[in-house]
Design an enzyme around this catalytic site. Sequence first.
Site, short mmCIF file in Angstrom:
data_model
loop_
_atom_site.label_atom_id
_atom_site.label_comp_id
_atom_site.label_asym_id
_atom_site.label_seq_id
_atom_site.Cartn_x
_atom_site.Cartn_y
_atom_site.Cartn_z
N LYS A 1 -3.00 7.22 -16.86
CA LYS A 1 -2.77 7.47 -15.43
C LYS A 1 -1.30 7.23 -15.08
O LYS A 1 -0.67 8.04 -14.38
CB LYS A 1 -3.67 6.55 -14.58
N ASP B 1 -9.46 6.39 -5.17
CA ASP B 1 -10.68 6.69 -5.94
C ASP B 1 -11.76 7.27 -5.03
O ASP B 1 -12.74 7.84 -5.52
CB ASP B 1 -11.22 5.40 -6.59
N GLN C 1 -8.89 -0.38 -11.65
CA GLN C 1 -9.59 0.18 -12.81
C GLN C 1 -10.93 -0.54 -13.01
O GLN C 1 -10.96 -1.77 -13.09
CB GLN C 1 -8.70 0.05 -14.06
#
Length: 311
Positions: A62, A129, A106
């Site tokens: 990422k 997200d 994460q």
Amino acid sequence: MTLLISSTPTFARDIDGKAISAKVLDEVREEVLALAGQQIYPALAVLLVGDDPASHVYVRNKLLRAKEVGIRSLEYRLPETASQAQVLELIAQLNADPTVNGILVQLPLPAPIDEQAVIHAIDPIKDVDGFHRENVGGLVQGIEVLTPCTPSGCMRLLHETCGDDLSGLHAVVIGRSNIVGKPMATLLLQANCSVSVVHSRSVDAPALCRLADIVVAAVGRPALIDASWLKPGAVVIDVGINRITSEFGNRLVGDVDYASARTVASAITPVPGGVGPMTIAYLLKNTLIASRLQRAAQARGQQPEDDLALN
Ligand code: NAD
């Protein structure tokens, strides 16, 4: 582009997630450049807690992609032993920092940290997200919000494959998780598809699936879906990522039996190289959307009261 769903069985063509994600990343890069011309520099903060090796790989990828498209990224690492209070304190700092536009934690988080508490501590307007309940609610209501990256990426694959108009097509989503299945079904509904969701308690899942023009598989079971689940000409998006060990060593396979399904489908995503690369591309797109939503909110906040009274 118009959708052609063939009823003649042929070998499916591959939906090239690498090429399509490269296109998305180009779009992001272009927008980043345009924003830089206005002295706007979107930034993404990525928080990694603990030592999960897969999470380390995901975070590295990422950050790498963010750098490639010119998005400023900030990496925060906390040890496996970090407390929930420490994680929440860092999120509060990032929420309050106006130079940070996107916050990604994460997952999974090490036990006993409560993932839901952490997700809901993120300011929804920075929740790249798209997992915060405010964003989930907004998605269902059709309001512009931050939408989960994998389903957004799948929609882009479908549009690139089938054209802009998916109206009236029957889509079957296999799996009903909060991060893939449910938001995927919602996005397909917004695209005017008729949507069925098949899950672990469904009766005769293959028969339900055989009604579908579009199949999106997000189950986590290697090669569960084969040709017998598919209507001839169906477009198949395989979200599954399953690591299997065989006599040929370790490899990644999807939820769809690719060799079997491609004898019936018209188009199919391979694993790897299908949905996977789209997820990161849409994370970076979301960072730009977050930055734009924040600027709009700030502009509204700065509007003089007299102007607001006119609205
Ligand atoms: P999950 O475990 O949260 O959900 C799985 C869903 O599958 C459940 O809703 C369950 O009801 C359903 N299910 C289980 N067995 C079934 C069966 N026999 N028939 C029909 N439905 C069944 O999983 P998830 O987080 O949604 O992930 C699904 C898969 O997608 C996993 O392989 C995961 O690794 C992968 N994934 C990939 C990406 C990506 O970027 N490509 C992103 C997220 C998840």
